[in-house]
Design a protein around this motif. Structure first.
Motif, mmCIF file in Angstrom:
data_model
loop_
_atom_site.group_PDB
_atom_site.id
_atom_site.type_symbol
_atom_site.label_atom_id
_atom_site.label_comp_id
_atom_site.label_asym_id
_atom_site.label_seq_id
_atom_site.Cartn_x
_atom_site.Cartn_y
_atom_site.Cartn_z
ATOM 1 N N SER A 29 1.418 13.579 20.265
ATOM 2 C CA SER A 29 2.307 12.649 20.958
ATOM 3 C C SER A 29 3.581 12.383 20.179
ATOM 4 O O SER A 29 4.598 11.963 20.753
ATOM 5 N N GLY A 30 3.520 12.579 18.865
ATOM 6 C CA GLY A 30 4.673 12.267 18.022
ATOM 7 C C GLY A 30 4.773 10.800 17.665
ATOM 8 O O GLY A 30 5.658 10.392 16.916
ATOM 9 N N ARG A 31 3.864 9.939 18.219
ATOM 10 C CA ARG A 31 3.836 8.537 17.829
ATOM 11 C C ARG A 31 3.232 8.400 16.437
ATOM 12 O O ARG A 31 2.510 9.281 15.975
ATOM 13 N N THR A 32 3.505 7.304 15.776
ATOM 14 C CA THR A 32 2.950 7.094 14.450
ATOM 15 C C THR A 32 1.979 5.917 14.447
ATOM 16 O O THR A 32 2.067 5.020 15.293
ATOM 17 N N ALA A 33 1.060 5.944 13.482
ATOM 18 C CA ALA A 33 0.071 4.876 13.349
ATOM 19 C C ALA A 33 0.358 4.004 12.140
ATOM 20 O O ALA A 33 -0.501 3.231 11.718
ATOM 21 N N ILE A 37 0.571 -3.895 6.877
ATOM 22 C CA ILE A 37 -0.837 -4.058 6.510
ATOM 23 C C ILE A 37 -1.403 -5.350 7.102
ATOM 24 O O ILE A 37 -0.795 -6.420 6.994
ATOM 25 N N SER A 38 -2.587 -5.226 7.723
ATOM 26 C CA SER A 38 -3.250 -6.390 8.321
ATOM 27 C C SER A 38 -4.542 -6.757 7.597
ATOM 28 O O SER A 38 -5.114 -7.812 7.859
ATOM 29 N N PHE A 39 -5.019 -5.896 6.682
ATOM 30 C CA PHE A 39 -6.297 -6.138 6.018
ATOM 31 C C PHE A 39 -6.227 -7.286 5.007
ATOM 32 O O PHE A 39 -7.241 -7.893 4.678
ATOM 33 N N PHE A 40 -5.044 -7.540 4.486
ATOM 34 C CA PHE A 40 -4.825 -8.616 3.521
ATOM 35 C C PHE A 40 -3.350 -8.965 3.567
ATOM 36 O O PHE A 40 -2.563 -8.264 4.220
ATOM 37 N N ASP A 41 -2.967 -10.043 2.907
ATOM 38 C CA ASP A 41 -1.565 -10.455 2.905
ATOM 39 C C ASP A 41 -0.780 -9.512 2.002
ATOM 40 O O ASP A 41 -0.944 -9.522 0.773
ATOM 41 N N PRO A 42 0.118 -8.675 2.554
ATOM 42 C CA PRO A 42 0.839 -7.709 1.731
ATOM 43 C C PRO A 42 2.119 -8.255 1.116
ATOM 44 O O PRO A 42 2.834 -7.530 0.417
ATOM 45 N N ALA A 43 2.430 -9.523 1.359
ATOM 46 C CA ALA A 43 3.722 -10.082 0.942
ATOM 47 C C ALA A 43 4.043 -9.889 -0.536
ATOM 48 O O ALA A 43 5.209 -9.660 -0.881
ATOM 49 N N PRO A 44 3.062 -9.957 -1.457
ATOM 50 C CA PRO A 44 3.419 -9.814 -2.873
ATOM 51 C C PRO A 44 3.801 -8.394 -3.296
ATOM 52 O O PRO A 44 4.267 -8.202 -4.420
ATOM 53 N N PHE A 45 3.629 -7.424 -2.414
ATOM 54 C CA PHE A 45 3.772 -6.040 -2.825
ATOM 55 C C PHE A 45 5.114 -5.436 -2.415
ATOM 56 O O PHE A 45 5.719 -5.839 -1.422
ATOM 57 N N ARG A 46 5.527 -4.457 -3.177
ATOM 58 C CA ARG A 46 6.773 -3.724 -2.899
ATOM 59 C C ARG A 46 6.660 -2.959 -1.581
ATOM 60 O O ARG A 46 7.571 -2.977 -0.755
ATOM 61 N N SER A 47 5.546 -2.246 -1.388
ATOM 62 C CA SER A 47 5.282 -1.510 -0.152
ATOM 63 C C SER A 47 4.220 -2.257 0.626
ATOM 64 O O SER A 47 3.115 -2.481 0.129
ATOM 65 N N GLN A 48 4.538 -2.664 1.851
ATOM 66 C CA GLN A 48 3.679 -3.580 2.598
ATOM 67 C C GLN A 48 3.119 -2.953 3.878
ATOM 68 O O GLN A 48 2.685 -3.670 4.778
ATOM 69 N N MET A 49 3.111 -1.633 3.944
ATOM 70 C CA MET A 49 2.671 -0.986 5.176
ATOM 71 C C MET A 49 1.629 0.081 4.883
ATOM 72 O O MET A 49 1.482 0.537 3.751
ATOM 73 N N ALA A 50 0.908 0.473 5.918
ATOM 74 C CA ALA A 50 -0.114 1.506 5.794
ATOM 75 C C ALA A 50 -0.480 1.997 7.196
ATOM 76 O O ALA A 50 -0.083 1.401 8.197
ATOM 77 N N ALA A 51 -1.247 3.086 7.225
ATOM 78 C CA ALA A 51 -1.803 3.576 8.490
ATOM 79 C C ALA A 51 -3.280 3.207 8.494
ATOM 80 O O ALA A 51 -4.103 3.859 7.860
ATOM 81 N N GLU A 52 -3.603 2.115 9.184
ATOM 82 C CA GLU A 52 -4.958 1.581 9.205
ATOM 83 C C GLU A 52 -5.745 2.152 10.382
ATOM 84 O O GLU A 52 -5.190 2.453 11.437
ATOM 85 N N VAL A 53 -7.049 2.262 10.180
ATOM 86 C CA VAL A 53 -7.945 2.672 11.268
ATOM 87 C C VAL A 53 -8.499 1.419 11.946
ATOM 88 O O VAL A 53 -9.049 0.533 11.279
ATOM 89 N N ASP A 54 -8.353 1.334 13.250
ATOM 90 C CA ASP A 54 -8.980 0.260 14.019
ATOM 91 C C ASP A 54 -10.436 0.652 14.239
ATOM 92 O O ASP A 54 -10.763 1.428 15.145
#
Length: 421
Positions: A29-33, A37-54
């Motif tokens: 599809s060309g869409r991205t996942a 990040i929703s597993f924990f609060d990513p605010a303290p981190f430089r990189s705050q994103m990931a490809a999580e599995v539902d």
């Protein structure tokens, strides 16, 4: 090596959906996942994103006891194993269990459970001296990577050779390569092989933050992973698993199995140079590619598709582009190359097996998945990276590669059954 080795079953747990169909539909599809990040609060981190599995384990047949006992990576491994066993159609009751083996790759093993339990034991990191009365009775399974192989072996009823391969980000290729070699040499008739990793945890995010390997493009997570693009600035963490049924080709033919493809060549090398650094000439990866091609018996110009490591770091994309040119010659400019990490992120040790699944499905469907988010090609990366949209291609032979911290470089050749070598 006299016996040819076939892939007859595929199971996938990946961002965007559980199961090989959902996985493939997302890729083309060309869409991205990739997302915040929703597993924990990513605010303290430089990189705050990931490809999580539902992933809801109950929905995929895991019992309450299994859910409590198994780390998330082990849950992924078991669920994808069950899918690949069903997909293969192999009646395991008719196979000597001592001839069925297991080979599972993982870079960080039970990280999810280890970090969770450490937080409990240390009261959120406040206590240096911990009270062992709070330890989960299943913590040992998360601490010892071999538990992955034992869980997969239990799911398959396998009593033959069993191993966990942990070679960083090449673990997924190397685990399948090792399994293939055991069948080829006659040490097993069937292998359940693949990899699982669930590294989306504060400790893993912090480690990659420290070396600035991950992208800080937090304002646009869906477009943060952009391999081979001039504006790329690091990879996006992911998670997942892929497991396969591998078997002797004659055994597969005798039972009328569907064959996705053959594992025709495999090689791995270590650069003995630097823990994370790569030289721009691509020599180390080129060496692995050259040996995998030679072992498969194909010519470089026979490669119809290259599944790139394509992490989206400056040095990796240059390194492997140079390696493709060094090994494929002028054909490197004609063959389609793409990176599925642009869609599902980089799941460390698992990604090599997930990419093998993508390659097998590309052969089956005559379709090459795209490199998403590629809008400004890097002049130093001047090959055909299939930007943004899937492409119909007759795929009989695939080269897939991996590059890992520690200097590991691996390459594998997959061919369609009946392809002349």
């Amino acid at each position: 090596m006299n016996r040819q080795v076939a892939i007859t079953g595929i199971g996938v747990v990946a961002p965007g959906g559980v199961g090989k169909k959902a996985f493939w539909d997302l890729l083309v599809s060309g869409r991205t996942a990739t997302r915040t990040i929703s597993f924990f609060d990513p605010a303290p981190f430089r990189s705050q994103m990931a490809a999580e599995v539902d992933f809801v384990p109950e929905e995929h047949g895991l019992t309450p006891r299994e859910i409590r006992r198994l780390d998330r990576a082990a849950q992924f491994a078991v669920v994808s194993t069950r899918e690949c066993l069903e997909d293969s159609g192999l009646l395991f009751a008719g196979v000597d269990p001592t001839r069925i083996g297991v080979s599972v790759g993982s870079a960080v093993g039970g990280t999810t459970a280890l970090e969770r339990e450490y937080l409990v034991l240390s009261d959120g990191g406040k206590e240096w001296e911990v009270d062992p009365r709070y330890i989960s009775p299943h913590l040992y399974d998360a601490f010892v990577p071999s538990s992955l192989a034992s869980e997969v072996g239990r799911a398959a009823g396998a009593e033959g050779p069993a191993a966990v391969v942990s070679t960083g980000c090449t673990s997924g290729i190397d685990a399948v390569g090792y399994a293939r070699d055991l069948i080829a040499e006659g040490s097993a008739d069937v292998m359940i092989a693949g990899a699982a990793d669930t590294p989306i945890s504060p400790i893993a995010v912090a480690c990659f933050d420290a070396i600035k390997a991950t992208s800080p493009r937090n304002d646009d997570p869906a477009h943060a992973s952009r391999p081979f693009d001039r504006t790329r600035n690091g990879f996006v963490l992911g998670e997942g698993a892929a497991m396969f049924v591998l078997e002797d080709l004659e055994h597969a033919r005798a039972r009328g199995a569907h064959v996705y493809g053959l594992v025709a060549g495999y090689a791995t090398r270590c650069n003995a140079y630097h823990m994370t650094g790569l030289k721009p000439d691509g020599r180390e990866m080129a060496e692995a590619i050259r040996h995998a091609i030679a072992e498969s018996g194909i010519a470089p110009e026979d490669v119809d598709y290259v599944n790139a490591h394509g992490s989206g770091t400056k040095q990796n994309d240059r390194h492997e582009t140079a390696a493709f040119k060094a090994t494929l010659g002028e054909h490197a400019y004609r063959v389609p190359v793409s990176s599925i990490k642009s869609v599902i992120g980089h799941s460390l040790g698992a990604i090599g097996s997930i990419e093998i699944a993508a390659c097998a499905l590309a052969m089956q469907n005559g379709m090459v998945p795209p490199t998403a988010n590629l809008h400004e090609p890097d002049p130093e990366c001047d090959l055909d990276y299939v930007p943004n949209e899937a492409r119909a291609v007759d795929v009989d032979t695939v080269l897939t590669v991996g590059s890992g911290f520690g200097g590991f470089q691996s390459a594998m050749i997959l061919t369609r059954e009946g392809t002349d070598a």
